[in-house]
Each structure stands twice: as C-alpha cells, then as structure tokens.
Design a protein around this motif. Sequence first.
Motif, short mmCIF file in Angstrom:
data_model
loop_
_atom_site.label_atom_id
_atom_site.label_comp_id
_atom_site.label_asym_id
_atom_site.label_seq_id
_atom_site.Cartn_x
_atom_site.Cartn_y
_atom_site.Cartn_z
N VAL A 51 0.78 -1.16 0.06
CA VAL A 51 0.07 -0.12 0.04
C VAL A 51 0.82 1.20 -0.11
N VAL A 73 -1.25 -1.20 -4.14
CA VAL A 73 -2.36 -0.54 -4.02
C VAL A 73 -2.29 0.83 -3.53
N ALA A 75 -2.82 4.49 -1.76
CA ALA A 75 -3.83 5.20 -1.05
C ALA A 75 -3.63 6.78 -1.38
N THR A 85 -14.73 3.24 -2.44
CA THR A 85 -13.52 3.56 -1.49
C THR A 85 -14.09 3.38 0.07
N ILE A 101 -8.70 4.26 -0.17
CA ILE A 101 -8.34 3.43 -1.08
C ILE A 101 -9.42 2.45 -1.55
N THR A 128 -3.52 5.73 6.96
CA THR A 128 -3.16 4.70 6.01
C THR A 128 -3.45 3.23 6.71
#
Length: 173
Positions: A51, A73, A75, A85, A101, A128
């Motif tokens: 991420v 992925v 963010a 999302t 995300i 995150t």
Amino acid sequence: MDLRPFVRDVPDFPRKGVVFKDITPLLAHPRALAESVRRLAGRVLRPEAVVAIESRGFVFGTGLALEWGVPLVPARKFGKLPGRTVREVYSLEYGEDTLEIHADALRPGQPVVIVDDVLATGGTAAATVRLVEQLEAKAMALLFLVELLGLGGRERLASYPVEVLLELPVTTP
Ligand code: AMP
C-alpha cells in the motif's frame, strides 16, 4: 552506498519554517534509487500487497511491488479513485485531509506493507493503517526512506514495525 547525499534539504518549502526533504536527487540517480528499493525490500518479509501513500510513496511502492511481485495498492487523496472506496480523515498542521483506497483492493487477513518517502508526525501513515484495517487486512510493517526524528511519528505507530533507511534530524531553515 551512502544514500544520505541524495536527499536534499530545501529550507522554507512549502512554507516558511519548514525544511523540505527533497528526494528528487535520489530519483535522478538510478543506482541510488534501485539500492533504496532493494534495502527497503530487505527489511521485512514479502507481503501479499504493497500500500503506497500518494504521491512520493508511489515511487518506492512501485519498486517494492515489482521487486516482490505483489499487487500495488495506491492510497490516494480524496476524490482521485474512480471506484467504491473506504476513507480516513487525518489532521494536518492546518486543517485536515482525507485518504482513500478502493474497497476491493485488499481482502480480510491479507498481510500488507505500507510505504511512503518521509515519516514526520505519522498522521498520514496512521490514517493509512486505519484504511488497511477497515478492509480487515493486516498491516505487517511500515517502510519509509526517511524518518524525521523528534516529531513523534514512530511513537504514533508504536504498535507496528517501522523500518526506515535514513534517520534525519529536523533542521530549521
Ligand atoms: P506526517 O503525516 O506528518 O508523518 O507527514 C508525512 C507526509 O508528509 C508524507 O507523505 C511526506 O511525504 C510529507 N512530509 C512531511 N514532512 C515532510 C518534509 N519535511 N519533507 C518532505 N516531505 C514531508
């Protein structure tokens, strides 16, 4: 190889009183960039996804995802992702911001590593982590090129392994 010379201090950017850690010299040096990705990858076990935090985290996230052969992925800041999302609001020095995300980007139990260029107060990285956890994936570790010491970022992320390549003092312009 000493990576320190490839991170440049830019005083009073983006505003007065802030010393910005500019990684563009590192990006301009293929060997230093490759070395930084290799070293970051060596700090943790291979996850099942990376991420990466907008936007400079995308650089290292891409390198790591390619190195490990796992999904990347992003963010992203609010409103940039086209699909459904999940969101997290976090505080900035002035005001707040939102990261998102895609809701289908991770699956429950999936071990992931989160990556960004600079760890400062840790607010962005903590948001995150919450995004990952909203999807019930598992934040195994957080990776950063640079940690700015004394801003409480590591303490804020104390429940998670944090790995950084360069620990730098916060300087004043
Ligand atoms: P924080 O949420 O305070 O840990 O801030 C982290 C985010 O802001 C990261 O995405 C960094 O790229 C950026 N950032 C914060 N402080 C700096 C700095 N002094 N130089 C470069 N980027 C920074």
